[in-house]
Structure formats: structure tokens, C-alpha cells
Design a protein around this motif. Structure first.
Motif, PDB file in Angstrom:
ATOM      1  N   SER A   1      27.624  60.813 140.493  1.00  0.00           N
ATOM      2  CA  SER A   1      27.600  60.037 139.118  1.00  0.00           C
ATOM      3  C   SER A   1      26.650  60.222 138.653  1.00  0.00           C
ATOM      4  O   SER A   1      25.892  60.309 137.308  1.00  0.00           O
ATOM      5  CB  SER A   1      28.368  58.595 139.685  1.00  0.00           C
ATOM      6  N   LEU A   2      25.442  59.429 139.485  1.00  0.00           N
ATOM      7  CA  LEU A   2      24.197  58.937 138.590  1.00  0.00           C
ATOM      8  C   LEU A   2      23.049  60.128 138.363  1.00  0.00           C
ATOM      9  O   LEU A   2      22.624  60.118 137.773  1.00  0.00           O
ATOM     10  CB  LEU A   2      23.401  57.876 140.298  1.00  0.00           C
ATOM     11  N   LEU A   3      23.164  60.757 139.321  1.00  0.00           N
ATOM     12  CA  LEU A   3      22.262  62.532 139.434  1.00  0.00           C
ATOM     13  C   LEU A   3      22.693  63.359 138.449  1.00  0.00           C
ATOM     14  O   LEU A   3      21.903  63.303 137.373  1.00  0.00           O
ATOM     15  CB  LEU A   3      22.422  62.919 141.231  1.00  0.00           C
ATOM     16  N   THR A   4      24.078  63.751 138.067  1.00  0.00           N
ATOM     17  CA  THR A   4      24.342  63.908 136.413  1.00  0.00           C
ATOM     18  C   THR A   4      24.133  63.376 135.709  1.00  0.00           C
ATOM     19  O   THR A   4      24.102  64.512 134.382  1.00  0.00           O
ATOM     20  CB  THR A   4      26.571  64.818 136.948  1.00  0.00           C
ATOM     21  N   ALA A   5      23.934  62.010 135.658  1.00  0.00           N
ATOM     22  CA  ALA A   5      24.068  61.243 134.536  1.00  0.00           C
ATOM     23  C   ALA A   5      22.825  61.532 133.725  1.00  0.00           C
ATOM     24  O   ALA A   5      22.758  61.211 132.548  1.00  0.00           O
ATOM     25  CB  ALA A   5      24.080  59.577 134.773  1.00  0.00           C
ATOM     26  N   ILE A   6      21.747  61.523 134.800  1.00  0.00           N
ATOM     27  CA  ILE A   6      20.258  61.116 134.334  1.00  0.00           C
ATOM     28  C   ILE A   6      19.688  62.893 133.800  1.00  0.00           C
ATOM     29  O   ILE A   6      19.491  63.457 132.547  1.00  0.00           O
ATOM     30  CB  ILE A   6      19.303  61.164 135.528  1.00  0.00           C
ATOM     31  N   ALA A   7      19.891  63.700 134.352  1.00  0.00           N
ATOM     32  CA  ALA A   7      20.294  65.340 134.660  1.00  0.00           C
ATOM     33  C   ALA A   7      21.019  65.481 133.089  1.00  0.00           C
ATOM     34  O   ALA A   7      20.133  66.089 131.888  1.00  0.00           O
ATOM     35  CB  ALA A   7      20.773  66.171 135.535  1.00  0.00           C
ATOM     36  N   ALA A   8      21.728  65.125 132.442  1.00  0.00           N
ATOM     37  CA  ALA A   8      22.371  65.249 131.397  1.00  0.00           C
ATOM     38  C   ALA A   8      21.646  64.408 130.563  1.00  0.00           C
ATOM     39  O   ALA A   8      21.515  65.537 129.476  1.00  0.00           O
ATOM     40  CB  ALA A   8      24.140  64.780 131.222  1.00  0.00           C
ATOM     41  N   ALA A   9      21.396  63.516 130.259  1.00  0.00           N
ATOM     42  CA  ALA A   9      20.783  62.665 129.676  1.00  0.00           C
ATOM     43  C   ALA A   9      19.187  63.094 129.116  1.00  0.00           C
ATOM     44  O   ALA A   9      18.666  63.758 128.032  1.00  0.00           O
ATOM     45  CB  ALA A   9      20.134  61.267 130.342  1.00  0.00           C
ATOM     46  N   ASP A  10      18.836  64.013 130.212  1.00  0.00           N
ATOM     47  CA  ASP A  10      17.461  64.851 129.688  1.00  0.00           C
ATOM     48  C   ASP A  10      18.035  66.161 128.869  1.00  0.00           C
ATOM     49  O   ASP A  10      17.454  66.755 128.027  1.00  0.00           O
ATOM     50  CB  ASP A  10      17.165  65.451 131.428  1.00  0.00           C
ATOM     51  N   HIS A  11      18.819  67.003 129.178  1.00  0.00           N
ATOM     52  CA  HIS A  11      19.104  68.038 129.153  1.00  0.00           C
ATOM     53  C   HIS A  11      19.740  67.207 127.548  1.00  0.00           C
ATOM     54  O   HIS A  11      19.200  68.464 126.281  1.00  0.00           O
ATOM     55  CB  HIS A  11      20.637  68.128 128.921  1.00  0.00           C
ATOM     56  N   ILE A  12      20.418  66.482 126.875  1.00  0.00           N
ATOM     57  CA  ILE A  12      20.498  65.247 125.674  1.00  0.00           C
ATOM     58  C   ILE A  12      19.063  65.971 124.724  1.00  0.00           C
ATOM     59  O   ILE A  12      18.987  66.165 123.366  1.00  0.00           O
ATOM     60  CB  ILE A  12      21.374  64.521 125.529  1.00  0.00           C
ATOM     61  N   ARG A  13      18.016  65.646 125.476  1.00  0.00           N
ATOM     62  CA  ARG A  13      17.101  64.966 125.291  1.00  0.00           C
ATOM     63  C   ARG A  13      16.156  66.209 124.319  1.00  0.00           C
ATOM     64  O   ARG A  13      15.704  66.891 123.663  1.00  0.00           O
ATOM     65  CB  ARG A  13      15.940  64.549 126.012  1.00  0.00           C
ATOM     66  N   GLU A  14      16.223  67.325 125.730  1.00  0.00           N
ATOM     67  CA  GLU A  14      15.572  68.575 125.754  1.00  0.00           C
ATOM     68  C   GLU A  14      15.691  69.049 124.559  1.00  0.00           C
ATOM     69  O   GLU A  14      15.640  70.475 124.232  1.00  0.00           O
ATOM     70  CB  GLU A  14      15.686  69.273 127.297  1.00  0.00           C
ATOM     71  N   ASN A  15      17.375  69.214 124.501  1.00  0.00           N
ATOM     72  CA  ASN A  15      18.058  70.234 122.871  1.00  0.00           C
ATOM     73  C   ASN A  15      17.749  69.874 121.533  1.00  0.00           C
ATOM     74  O   ASN A  15      17.972  70.560 120.969  1.00  0.00           O
ATOM     75  CB  ASN A  15      19.148  70.190 123.302  1.00  0.00           C
ATOM     76  N   LYS A  16      17.326  68.536 121.446  1.00  0.00           N
ATOM     77  CA  LYS A  16      16.933  68.299 120.602  1.00  0.00           C
ATOM     78  C   LYS A  16      15.980  69.327 119.640  1.00  0.00           C
ATOM     79  O   LYS A  16      15.323  69.897 119.953  1.00  0.00           O
ATOM     80  CB  LYS A  16      15.427  67.016 120.256  1.00  0.00           C
TER      81      LYS A  16
END
Ligand SMILES: Cc1cc2nc3c(=O)[nH]c(=O)nc-3n(C[C@H](O)[C@H](O)[C@H](O)COP(=O)(O)OP(=O)(O)OC[C@H]3O[C@@H](n4cnc5c(N)ncnc54)[C@H](O)[C@@H]3O)c2cc1C
Ligand code: SF4
Ligand code: SF4
Lengths: 419, 415
Positions: free
Chosen positions: B400-415
Motif C-alpha cells: 500500500s505505502l510503496l505503490t502509493a508513493i511510486a504512483a505519485a512519482d509517476h503522476i508527477r513525471e508524466n506531466k
């Protein structure tokens, strides 16, 4: 076939969906302060299993439930716990007569009409120590309570004299269900709504007829009378929606919740055709701004720090978002969102002598939070929360509509909306 | 209403992702129907507890050998170490005091007295770093009279098996006795509401000080501190022995407290948390999700650039099953699950069950698939994901925690 089996297995209030996880017991404000109350799980789905077997298992302690619905909001399995409890109470009290005290507290409009006629006298009398003591001993209405002051002029009287004529001139129109509180105690809130909506090009009209929404009647077991009034209200709302094509706005979260959700679930009144047309004013206005249909312009020099309290029924409707986001549009407003805790009044519950102490104990968490917030006033969508918070913290409490009306630059807003 | 990101589900993963995004100034709304499985949590986070039934000593090392379908492999085993550090930061920023290391599991103690590998544990809870070097020899296990959500005899036996000397001491105070009038309310969370004032805590401490004089350490069910750890600290300062808490049966006070603290921090960062509302459907435009609709804001779709599905597993209704299929009820995204119903379960409740590993199918950026194609702006995180088994692998909260932060990173990088 398989799908139909599952549908057949669905019971009233999602009763059988309970997984016994006990999560609801962690949020009940009553169980938190007294061991006299068995808590939502035991009072609701667990007790219901016994009551279905034999109604004699009904536990009188169920009357301590505030019907605040916090348990329902927390339940991960969608069990309508408070509805189960309220229905059990309804079954158990059918045919019983309500006490004079409960009837009096429940009939907010009757009490209002009488008091308005003699407002200064009523205010003085209801506030006098001997009267309070008499009410405490004879009527069992707690002496610490102050009845909300009655206004000299009813909202409807003011409306007919000062506002009605202008309303047809606007391009858009809504109806306003003002409720007892605005009509008898605090017409200013209704006036604020008219000021706000007029400034953005909406005319405000009254229903052909409205009666008290009946939230207090239900809470005090006066179901027959509640049903009669509910029918009158829904009929008149229907007329507004169908004949006049006007949605119906309110400024009280409790009236709104009662007419939208408790009419069908508690009173068996079918409102499906008009339910979506009954809305809280903040929700209606937020939507107009969000869809860029109207603009609000606020005073440049406005500066206040307020705390927003989410009333229980507001939380149950999930609509606090509208009021909060709308308030956040005011540039000079520093808004603190309080943790969601019950204030303890629950309509007429806290007025009763036997509930007074419990009511204050329930609210104490919220009152401490308000003190910590360091604000000049509190804002909330519920009038009974207002009485309770004002009495218990000494801070003034305003409806978000009044806050908005106060901060609004009327001339600039009219101009921005081409009026 | 338009947001930068809308998250469906307000459990551990939804909040961790929301906090990571809000911290970078994004406008985030979390739609959260009901409380989450954190109310079953015993005060620890687990990254990876078991592989093939054997306890893992070094999770970071063991993660490298996980199959490609495991969420950790999708994040990239090499990234886990740095994400794990950020998780620790997220907790300390939220005011949650946890300790532990990603390359050396410690042991947490379950309410049944079983030692299980853990990654992070609340500082006020009992933890054992090295089974051969216990933190104390003689334990006083304080048993609250009339409180049944703690199987004391089993717990004591489990602790003895680990090598502790355990004395079970029953006690009560007036505040606790008052609660016994309503047996259904004698729960960890109700006790925590009673044991808050200094005088109530002093009465508990007095019992400890007089009854547990022989012990090196006093062990007490986790019934303190609904909103922060100050009640525990007060009690510790009044007790003349080191004091530790041990997990109770649910609802868990520690889990409730952590959720309150995370939610509080998220709101402080400007996030919007819609309590008690449920996402019911979404509108797609080609390979993008444009908005979702909730039950209570029914006529106002929530629009956003990015969406995150953090709706949990079957128990939280993030996944559903009927007589024919397993499905994701809100957006109808693809599921990794056996088509044949016979395969869903195995005989024996305690055996590994295939359905524990079922969940939403994603690509290597955690994007949800719909009819086999990735939805560009929709990611899945936490226990709604397929390819892991919180029960048998002890990886639930870590995923839960690690995928949550990884997904937040993806969202940022995809901008
Ligand atoms: C009984 C039990 C015990 C566990 N014990 C442990 C443990 O001791 N240690 C450990 O490491 N892990 C444990 N786990 C696993 C761990 O709790 C989870 O892996 C982790 O907390 C899951 O977090 P999550 O946010 O992914 O999902 P959840 O906690 O399931 O949260 C999902 C949230 O989404 C909400 N939701 C679902 N659908 C919608 C919708 N349509 N709209 C809005 N909201 C929605 C749900 O109401 C819920 O609040 C346990 C799990 C269970 C079930
Ligand atoms: S009513 Fe809901 S919250 Fe309460 S025990 Fe049942 S499933 Fe849990
Ligand atoms: S409605 Fe409120 S008072 Fe009644 S059981 Fe639920 S949480 Fe408790």
C-alpha cells in the motif's frame, strides 16, 4: 438466476451486510460518554436479530441514540445502522402517546407562531429564571438551556412586505423552503439568501404552502403528524418543480436531510420524483459558480477568521464540500475546518433534562477544538448546532449563507453578472 | 469540480498517495467510503514477511527474487530502498513515531502472542529486534478485568515460547469498571476514550506500580491514545518501569490513531477528504478517464488530470465477486483472476487461497488496464492490486505505502 438470488437476499437497511467488524462502535458519540447505551452495533444489527425473533427484546436504551448517522458514515459495509435503530424505536412506540414536553418541543412551528405574536414577552418569559425553573421541574426541559430568541417579525411577513414584489423581475427563479428557524427565530438568514441570490440574478419565491419539515416530530415519536406534514411539503415542492419549474432551496442541513432522505426511509413518503430538486442553498450556488453560470465578487477589505463545523446530517449527506469550497472563495476569509465531531444537541435531544449532561459531554471534544482554533466565530449549516455551540463556547455562530452575504460586494457582483 | 488528482479510497494507500501529491502543492481530493482496514492494524507496517512460508530477514534483498507480477517488481526492486526512506519521512511528518529498517525485519507480536516479521513498528509497541536478545526478561502482562478482546492466556504462552518469563496480572480501575456495565462497549477504542485524563491514567499507573514490582517491563494492551501518543507518554512518566503496548483484537486504537494523524496531515496540506462518500462510476474518453461520479455529489462529476484507484480488496469492496466473475465495481477495469470459479478457493480456511492474489491488472507504471489497454491517467495502488497476498506473504501495508508513493512519482513525471 445467480444475480437474482443475490438481489432476493438483500434485506431492509442492508441489515445482513454487517460483518461484525465493530468499526461503528468507534465513532458513536453517545457510547463514548455513557455506558447506558449499548452502542450502534448492539443497538442496530446485533439487537435487530433478536428483535426479529421477538419484539420483547427491544431495549429502552435505544432512545438515547441521537440519530446522528455517524455510525453509518463509518461503516465499511453500507449498513444503515441508525435507520435500523430508528425503525425499532418506531415499532416499539407505535400507539404510545408522546408526553406534553415532547409534543411541545417537537412542534417547532406551533411554538413559533405563538411566540412570534408576543415575541418580547415570550423571549423575556422563556429567559426568566422562575420560568426556566418551572420548565425544568414541570416540563423536564433543562434549566441551563436558553430558548432561541423569537423574532418580532416572521420571515414570511418581511418577505411579503419587502421582497415579494421584486422577485419576478429576475431572469432565473428558485423556491425557498425557509423552515421554522428562519421564519420564527432568525429571519436574517432568509434575508441574506434573498440578498445573495438576487445579486446573481435569481428571484426567490416561497412555496404555496410549507409546514415544519418534521425532523423534531420524528425524533419525538410523533410519526402520524410528521407524515401529514411531509405529505403537504412534498405536494407543494412538487408544484414548485412541475408547475413553476423552480428547484427548492433550503438553508438548514437538517430540514434538507429530513425531506430528502428521512421522508422515504422513516415515513414511507415517496419523494423520488422531486428529491433531486431539493437542495441546500450552498450546494446550488457552488454548482452555479463551478459551471461558470454566475460570479461572486467579495469586498476588498473583508477580513475574518472562522471555523467550519460539519453538522452530523451534513456529513451524512456528504455536502460539507459545497459550503467549505464556497467559503474558501472569499479572499479575506481564513477558514479552519474543524475535526468532524458531534456537538451533542441533536435537535430537541439536548433540551431534555435527562439528556442535558450527556449532551454537553458529547460536545466537549468539539468545544475544545473550537477554543484551540482561535477564531472570532463559527460557521455551520445547522441551526441547532448553532444554539448548542453559542451556549457552550460563547462564540457567535453563523450560517455560511450569512457569511457569504456579509462578505459579498453586492454592487460589483451585480455588475459582474450583468444585472 | 476540477482537481489535479482524485483518489478513490481513503485507506492507508489513498492517504499516503494523497499526502505525497498534496505536499508538492497539488490539489487532491480523496473519496472515502467508510473506515478502512487500518482499523485491523496492530501498530506495524510489513514490507515482506514471508517467501515460500519462510520468514524473511532482509526484505530489500528478498524483494529481488519476487515474480514479475508482484507490485514490488512493477515498481522496480532497485527503487524500493529509496521509496522506503520516503515512507518513514511521511510517517514522521504526520507525527507518527515508527522505527524499523527495510533491510532487517524485526518481530512484532500479534494479539495471539505470535511473533511475525515487520518492517516498521510504533515506538510504544513491543518489538523484538533479535530473538536471542529479548528487550526484557520478566514481563508483567497486565490483563484488564472484563476485557475480552485480548486472549491473555494465549498471548502469555506465546511470549513464554519466545523466552520471556511472564506473570499475568489482572487489574482494574474505577474508570474501567464503569465500562463493564455495557459489555458490548468494552473494547479497545472505548477504553482509549475513557483513559485520557491525568487522573484516570494515574489510577492505571498506581495499579502497575503496586502490582508489577517484580517485572523488568510492563506490557499492556494497546488501549491508549486515540489521537496521538501523549496519553501513553503520560502513563509512562507515571509508571516506574518501562512500559510497552501489545496489539489487541480489532477495532485497533493504534490503527485509528494513525489514520487520524494521516488524515489530519493531508488536510493540513490543503487536501480534501470526502468522508462517507462512494465513487460509483467513471467517464472515459478513449484511453483517458475524464471524471468520476460519487453517490452523494451525484450531479457534479469530479474532473481531474489524474486518478488513482485505492479502493482496497474484497473486504473494502474495491473488488467484488458474484456467482460468475470477479470484478472491479467502479470503473470496470481489468482483473487478474481465474475465470473458473472452482479455482477461486481451496479447501481449508488457513490454506493459501487463490482469491487473495486477485486484483486489478496494471502495466509497469501501475496504470490500470481496460480491455487490455492501459488507461493513461488512472493508476491502481494498495490492496486492490493483483499479484500479492497480504496474509501469506505479509506484504499488505508495504504494498500500500510503496505503490502509493511510486504512483505519485509517476503522476508527477508524466506531466
Ligand atoms: C482483517 C485484515 C487484517 C490485516 N492486518 C494487517 C496487519 O496486521 N499488517 C499488515 O501489514 N497488513 C494487514 N492487512 C493488510 C493491510 O490492512 C492492507 O494491505 C492495507 O492497509 C490496505 O490499504 P489500502 O488503502 O490499499 O486498502 P483499504 O484499507 O482496504 O482501504 C480502501 C478504502 O477504500 C474505500 N473504498 C472502496 N471502494 C470505494 C469507492 N467506490 N469509493 C470510495 N471509497 C471506496 C474503502 O471503504 C476503504 O476505506 C490486513 C488486512 C485485513 C483485511
Ligand atoms: S454495522 Fe457496519 S461497522 Fe458496524 S459492525 Fe456491522 S459492518 Fe461493522
Ligand atoms: S446514529 Fe449516532 S448516536 Fe445513534 S448509534 Fe449511530 S453513531 Fe450512535
Amino acid at each position: 438466476m445467480a444475480e437474482r438470488m443475490q438481489i432476493c437476499n438483500l434485506s431492509e437497511h442492508n441489515f445482513e451486510q454487517c460483518t461484525k467488524c465493530s468499526i461503528c462502535t468507534t465513532v458513536c458519540p453517545v457510547a463514548a460518554v455513557t455506558t447506558d447505551y449499548p452502542g450502534p452495533k448492539q443497538a442496530g444489527p446485533d439487537g435487530e436479530r433478536y428483535r426479529l425473533k421477538d419484539p420483547a427484546y427491544f431495549d429502552k436504551a435505544l432512545k438515547l441514540c441521537l440519530n446522528c448517522k455517524r455510525c453509518e458514515v463509518a461503516c465499511p459495509s453500507g449498513v444503515h445502522i441508525a435507520d435500523i435503530i430508528q425503525h425499532a424505536r418506531m415499532r416499539a412506540t407505535e400507539g404510545h402517546r408522546a408526553t406534553l414536553r415532547d409534543t411541545m418541543l417537537a412542534n417547532t412551528d406551533l411554538l413559533g407562531t405563538m411566540a412570534n405574536l408576543v415575541a418580547p414577552m415570550a423571549n423575556a418569559t422563556l429567559g426568566l429564571k422562575p420560568t426556566k425553573l418551572l420548565m425544568d421541574s414541570v416540563m423536564a426541559i433543562d434549566k441551563h438551556r436558553t430558548f432561541p430568541a423569537y423574532s418580532r417579525q416572521k420571515f414570511t411577513t418581511w418577505y411579503k412586505r419587502h421582497a415579494a414584489k421584486q422577485q419576478d423581475a429576475f431572469a432565473h427563479h428558485v423556491s425557498y423552503f425557509h423552515g421554522c428557524y428562519v421564519n420564527y427565530n432568525f429571519p436574517k438568514l432568509g434575508q441574506d439568501l434573498v440578498k445573495l441570490l438576487n445579486a446573481v440574478g435569481y428571484g426567490v419565491h416561497l412555496l404555496d404552502k410549507e409546514q415544519c419539515c418534521g425532523v423534531a416530530l420524528i425524533a419525538n415519536g410523533l410519526y402520524k403528524q410528521a407524515k401529514r406534514q411531509a405529505r403537504t411539503n412534498i405536494d407543494n415542492i412538487r408544484t414548485s418543480v412541475n408547475r413553476d419549474q423552480r428547484v427548492v432551496l433550503t438553508t438548514s442541513s437538517s430540514c434538507t436531510f429530513n425531506m430528502r432522505d428521512e421522508y422515504p426511509s422513516m415515513l414511507g413518503i415517496d419523494n423520488a420524483d422531486v428529491r433531486d430538486s431539493i437542495s441546500l442553498a450552498t450546494r446550488f450556488i457552488y454548482r452555479l459558480v463551478d459551471e461558470e453560470k454566475i460570479k461572486l465578487v467579495f469586498k476588498q477589505d473583508y477580513k475574518r477568521r472562522l471555523a467550519y463545523h460539519t453538522a452530523c446530517h451534513m456529513q451524512r449527506m456528504g455536502w460539507q464540500l459545497y459550503s467549505i469550497e464556497l467559503l474558501r472563495m472569499i479572499p479575506g476569509l481564513d477558514l479552519v475546518e474543524l475535526e468532524q465531531n458531534c456537538c451533542g444537541i441533536s435537535g430537541t435531544y439536548g433540551f431534555k433534562k435527562e439528556n442535558y449532561e450527556r449532551s454537553q459531554a458529547i460536545g466537549s471534544v468539539l468545544f475544545k477544538d473550537i477554543e484551540k482554533a482561535g477564531v472570532e466565530a463559527v460557521t455551520t449549516d445547522c441551526e441547532t448546532c448553532k444554539w448548542q455551540i453559542e451556549m457552550s463556547t460563547g462564540l457567535p455562530v453563523e450560517n455560511p449563507i450569512s457569511v457569504l452575504a456579509d462578505a459579498l460586494d453586492v454592487e460589483a457582483t451585480r455588475k459582474a453578472n450583468g444585472i | 469540480m476540477r482537481m489535479d488528482t482524485v483518489i478513490i479510497g481513503g485507506g492507508l494507500s489513498g492517504l499516503a498517495c494523497g499526502i505525497s501529491l498534496a505536499k508538492r502543492g497539488k490539489r487532491v481530493t480523496i473519496v472515502a467510503s467508510g473506515q478502512s482496514t487500518m482499523l485491523f492494524n496492530g501498530g506495524s507496517m510489513e514490507m515482506l514477511g514471508y517467501v515460500d512460508g519462510k520468514a524473511v530477514e532482509n526484505p530489500l534483498e528478498a524483494i529481488a527474487s519476487l515474480p514479475e507480477s508482484h507490485p514490488y517488481s512493477k515498481i522496480g526492486a532497485d527503487r524500493i530502498a529509496s521509496l522506503a526512506e520516503r515512507v518513514k519521512l511521511l510517517f514522521s511528518d504526520s507525527g507518527i513515531d515508527m522505527t524499523g529498517s527495510a533491510n532487517a525485519n524485526h518481530w512484532r507480536i500479534t494479539p495471539m502472542g505470535i511473533a511475525k516479521p515487520a518492517w516498521l513498528t510504533l515506538s510504544d509497541h513491543l518489538r523484538i529486534d533479535d530473538i536471542n536478545r529479548l528487550p526484557a526478561r520478566r514481563l508483567a502482562l497486565m490483563c484488564i478485568r472484563g476485557y475480552f478482546d485480548q486472549p491473555n492466556a494465549m498471548l502469555a504462552q506465546g511470549l513464554r515460547d519466545l523466552g520471556f518469563e511472564v506473570e499475568m496480572i489482572e487489574f482494574t480501575t474505577d474508570d474501567i469498571t464503569a465500562l463493564r456495565r455495557s459489555p458490548s462497549e468494552m473494547r479497545a477504542t472505548s477504553l482509549a476514550k475513557r483513559l485520557v485524563s491525568n487522573s484516570a491514567l494515574q489510577r492505571v499507573a498506581d495499579q502497575f506500580n503496586s502490582l508489577a514490582s517484580d517485572a523488568d517491563m510492563v506490557l499492556m494492551p494497546s488501549v491508549f491514545g486515540q489521537t496521538d501518543s501523549s496519553d501513553f507518554q503520560m502513563l509512562q512518566s507515571m509508571t516506574n518501569k518501562p512500559l510497552r503496548l501489545v496489539a489487541t483484537l480489532p477495532p485497533s486504537v493504534a490503527g485509528m490513531r494513525m489514520m487520524t494523524q494521516l488524515r489530519h496531515y493531508f488536510k493540513m496540506l490543503g487536501g480534501t477528504y470526502l468522508t462517507g462518500d462512494t465513487a460509483v462510476s467513471g467517464t472515459f474518453d478513449g484511453d483517458r478517464l475524464t471524471s468520476i461520479t460519487t453517490a452523494k455529489l451525484s450531479d457534479m462529476p469530479l474532473m481531474a488530470d489524474n486518478f488513482v484507484l485505492a479502493s482496497g480488496s474484497f473486504i473494502s469492496r474495491g473488488l467484488r465477486a458474484d456467482y460468475e466473475r470477479v470484478y472491479e465495481p467502479v470503473l470496470g477495469v481489468d482483473i487478474d483472476a481465474d475465470a473458473d470459479r472452482e479455482q477461486w478457493t481451496r479447501f481449508g480456511v488457513l490454506n493459501a487461497q487463490s482469491y487473495f492474489g486477485y486484483g486489478v491488472a496494471t502495466d509497469d507504471q501501475l496504470r490500470c488496464l481496460k480491455q487490455g489497454k492501459p488507461i493513461q491517467n488512472l493508476r491502481a495502488i494498495g490492496s486492490v492490486l493483483s499479484g500479492h497476498d497480504a496474509v501469506k506473504m505479509g506484504d499488505g501495508t508495504g504494498v500500500s505505502l510503496l505503490t502509493a508513493i511510486a504512483a505519485a512519482d509517476h503522476i508527477r513525471e508524466n506531466k
